[in-house]
Motif scaffolding. Structure first.
Motif, PDB file in Angstrom:
ATOM      1  N   ASP A  37      -0.870  -5.503  -5.270  1.00  0.00           N
ATOM      2  CA  ASP A  37      -0.688  -6.562  -4.274  1.00  0.00           C
ATOM      3  C   ASP A  37      -0.674  -7.937  -4.917  1.00  0.00           C
ATOM      4  N   ASN A  38      -1.636  -8.201  -5.768  1.00  0.00           N
ATOM      5  CA  ASN A  38      -1.728  -9.527  -6.380  1.00  0.00           C
ATOM      6  C   ASN A  38      -0.539  -9.822  -7.298  1.00  0.00           C
ATOM      7  N   LEU A  39      -0.057  -8.795  -7.983  1.00  0.00           N
ATOM      8  CA  LEU A  39       1.101  -8.973  -8.861  1.00  0.00           C
ATOM      9  C   LEU A  39       2.334  -9.365  -8.064  1.00  0.00           C
ATOM     10  N   ILE A  40       2.610  -8.633  -6.976  1.00  0.00           N
ATOM     11  CA  ILE A  40       3.792  -8.922  -6.161  1.00  0.00           C
ATOM     12  C   ILE A  40       3.663 -10.275  -5.474  1.00  0.00           C
ATOM     13  N   ILE A  41       2.469 -10.578  -4.966  1.00  0.00           N
ATOM     14  CA  ILE A  41       2.255 -11.879  -4.332  1.00  0.00           C
ATOM     15  C   ILE A  41       2.527 -13.011  -5.316  1.00  0.00           C
ATOM     16  N   GLY A 125      -5.555 -11.975  13.563  1.00  0.00           N
ATOM     17  CA  GLY A 125      -5.470 -10.520  13.606  1.00  0.00           C
ATOM     18  C   GLY A 125      -5.631  -9.879  12.241  1.00  0.00           C
ATOM     19  N   TYR A 126      -5.677  -8.557  12.262  1.00  0.00           N
ATOM     20  CA  TYR A 126      -5.832  -7.794  11.030  1.00  0.00           C
ATOM     21  C   TYR A 126      -4.500  -7.649  10.301  1.00  0.00           C
ATOM     22  N   SER A 127      -4.587  -7.137   9.079  1.00  0.00           N
ATOM     23  CA  SER A 127      -3.452  -7.208   8.162  1.00  0.00           C
ATOM     24  C   SER A 127      -2.650  -5.918   8.018  1.00  0.00           C
ATOM     25  N   PHE A 128      -3.327  -4.767   8.000  1.00  0.00           N
ATOM     26  CA  PHE A 128      -2.633  -3.503   7.676  1.00  0.00           C
ATOM     27  C   PHE A 128      -2.502  -2.616   8.897  1.00  0.00           C
ATOM     28  N   PRO A 129      -1.283  -2.105   9.138  1.00  0.00           N
ATOM     29  CA  PRO A 129      -0.001  -2.448   8.506  1.00  0.00           C
ATOM     30  C   PRO A 129       0.630  -3.664   9.174  1.00  0.00           C
ATOM     31  N   SER A 130       1.608  -4.253   8.523  1.00  0.00           N
ATOM     32  CA  SER A 130       2.258  -5.458   9.032  1.00  0.00           C
ATOM     33  C   SER A 130       2.992  -5.183  10.342  1.00  0.00           C
ATOM     34  N   GLY A 131       2.615  -5.928  11.397  1.00  0.00           N
ATOM     35  CA  GLY A 131       3.273  -5.763  12.685  1.00  0.00           C
ATOM     36  C   GLY A 131       4.717  -6.229  12.652  1.00  0.00           C
ATOM     37  N   HIS A 132       4.984  -7.334  11.949  1.00  0.00           N
ATOM     38  CA  HIS A 132       6.356  -7.830  11.823  1.00  0.00           C
ATOM     39  C   HIS A 132       7.244  -6.792  11.136  1.00  0.00           C
ATOM     40  N   MET A 167      17.963  -7.830   6.979  1.00  0.00           N
ATOM     41  CA  MET A 167      17.079  -8.362   8.012  1.00  0.00           C
ATOM     42  C   MET A 167      15.678  -7.767   7.900  1.00  0.00           C
ATOM     43  N   THR A 168      15.610  -6.453   7.762  1.00  0.00           N
ATOM     44  CA  THR A 168      14.313  -5.792   7.668  1.00  0.00           C
ATOM     45  C   THR A 168      13.574  -6.206   6.396  1.00  0.00           C
ATOM     46  N   GLY A 169      14.288  -6.190   5.278  1.00  0.00           N
ATOM     47  CA  GLY A 169      13.679  -6.598   4.015  1.00  0.00           C
ATOM     48  C   GLY A 169      13.299  -8.067   3.993  1.00  0.00           C
ATOM     49  N   GLY A 170      14.148  -8.903   4.582  1.00  0.00           N
ATOM     50  CA  GLY A 170      13.877 -10.339   4.615  1.00  0.00           C
ATOM     51  C   GLY A 170      12.646 -10.688   5.423  1.00  0.00           C
ATOM     52  N   ILE A 171      12.464 -10.011   6.535  1.00  0.00           N
ATOM     53  CA  ILE A 171      11.280 -10.262   7.364  1.00  0.00           C
ATOM     54  C   ILE A 171      10.011  -9.838   6.624  1.00  0.00           C
ATOM     55  N   GLY A 172      10.066  -8.701   5.950  1.00  0.00           N
ATOM     56  CA  GLY A 172       8.919  -8.266   5.157  1.00  0.00           C
ATOM     57  C   GLY A 172       8.607  -9.240   4.031  1.00  0.00           C
ATOM     58  N   TRP A 173       9.658  -9.688   3.336  1.00  0.00           N
ATOM     59  CA  TRP A 173       9.474 -10.670   2.256  1.00  0.00           C
ATOM     60  C   TRP A 173       8.844 -11.949   2.784  1.00  0.00           C
ATOM     61  N   SER A 174       9.264 -12.394   3.966  1.00  0.00           N
ATOM     62  CA  SER A 174       8.754 -13.652   4.518  1.00  0.00           C
ATOM     63  C   SER A 174       7.254 -13.592   4.767  1.00  0.00           C
ATOM     64  N   ARG A 175       6.749 -12.416   5.149  1.00  0.00           N
ATOM     65  CA  ARG A 175       5.315 -12.294   5.431  1.00  0.00           C
ATOM     66  C   ARG A 175       4.479 -12.384   4.149  1.00  0.00           C
ATOM     67  N   ILE A 176       5.045 -11.866   3.058  1.00  0.00           N
ATOM     68  CA  ILE A 176       4.356 -11.980   1.768  1.00  0.00           C
ATOM     69  C   ILE A 176       4.441 -13.417   1.258  1.00  0.00           C
ATOM     70  N   LEU A 178       4.793 -16.186   2.904  1.00  0.00           N
ATOM     71  CA  LEU A 178       3.979 -17.111   3.703  1.00  0.00           C
ATOM     72  C   LEU A 178       2.482 -16.878   3.543  1.00  0.00           C
ATOM     73  N   GLY A 179       2.116 -15.789   2.836  1.00  0.00           N
ATOM     74  CA  GLY A 179       0.717 -15.543   2.517  1.00  0.00           C
ATOM     75  C   GLY A 179      -0.105 -14.913   3.615  1.00  0.00           C
ATOM     76  N   VAL A 180       0.551 -14.298   4.606  1.00  0.00           N
ATOM     77  CA  VAL A 180      -0.199 -13.707   5.723  1.00  0.00           C
ATOM     78  C   VAL A 180      -0.285 -12.182   5.632  1.00  0.00           C
ATOM     79  N   HIS A 181       0.382 -11.602   4.620  1.00  0.00           N
ATOM     80  CA  HIS A 181       0.310 -10.151   4.441  1.00  0.00           C
ATOM     81  C   HIS A 181       0.345  -9.787   2.962  1.00  0.00           C
ATOM     82  N   TYR A 182      -0.350  -8.715   2.640  1.00  0.00           N
ATOM     83  CA  TYR A 182      -0.232  -8.112   1.314  1.00  0.00           C
ATOM     84  C   TYR A 182       1.066  -7.299   1.254  1.00  0.00           C
ATOM     85  N   PRO A 183       1.637  -7.133   0.066  1.00  0.00           N
ATOM     86  CA  PRO A 183       2.817  -6.261  -0.072  1.00  0.00           C
ATOM     87  C   PRO A 183       2.566  -4.853   0.460  1.00  0.00           C
TER      88      PRO A 183
END
Length: 216
Positions: A37-41, A125-132, A167-176, A178-183
């Protein structure tokens, strides 16, 4: 025969997605995924710029529940009133509502706190798994499946596939970013939503095939 093959393939994909989610969930529960997680972030956030921040916030908005509900209502109206695809509407509802319910249940079970390394926005809210990530995979995944079935042009299918992945990948990338989700939140969300989507599709295909056999 083709419907049987598709339903069987859908069930196999369900098993693979489920296995992927279980592996990620075990690592998260045992707290053995921090290095990944920390590496990808670090890699994602090291590219921070005003333009990327604006893009990330835009994609995060696209993946928000309010916009997802709006897109879902529009798709449901088209399926029911225009295309008269009532069975496909049931599939659409099952995927969307089921994914949301699963996300709520799993967040309550895992109780994983959000990352605090470098947040560009605040999120409760909680983090796992990402709702977005789950919402994006479910919504754009089921839309891609329904549209794919009615497309015969190869170029149109490629455009649809590329759009869905971006779209799906971009939304996931945006959450990482923006710092609100772990990979692992994002990947786990994709896996959980993918499993549910594939299970729903396999059941849908089996139902359609059984109806065709009865008519025949």
């Amino acid at each position: 025969m083709l419907q049987n093959q598709y339903g069987s393939r859908g069930f196999r994909f369900f098993l693979w997605f489920m296995l992927a989610f279980l592996v990620i969930a075990v690592f998260v529960k045992l707290d053995r995924i921090a290095f990944f997680d920390n590496l990808i972030i670090h890699v994602v956030q090291s590219a921070e710029s005003p333009a990327l921040t604006s893009l990330a916030k835009g994609l995060s908005l696209v993946g928000s529940s309010k916009l997802a509900v709006g897109i879902s209502l529009l798709a449901m109206a088209l399926l029911f009133f225009v295309l008269k695809r009532r069975v496909e509407l049931l599939l659409f509802l099952a995927v969307g509502l089921g994914s949301q319910l699963l996300n709520t249940m799993m967040k309550g079970w895992f109780h994983r706190e959000r990352p605090s390394i470098h947040r560009l926005i605040e999120q409760a809210g909680y983090s796992f798994p990402s709702g977005h990530s789950m919402a994006a995979f479910s919504l754009y995944g089921v839309l891609a499946y329904l549209l794919w079935r009615h497309m015969r042009n190869r170029r149109e299918r490629i455009v649809l596939l590329v759009f869905t992945v971006l779209m799906t990948g971009g939304i996931g990338w945006s959450r990482i970013y923006l710092g609100v989700h772990y990979p692992s939140d994002v990947i786990g969300g994709y896996a959980a939503s993918g499993a549910w989507l594939m299970l729903c599709i396999a059941i849908f295909e089996a139902y359609r095939n059984s109806r065709k056999l009865k008519i025949a």
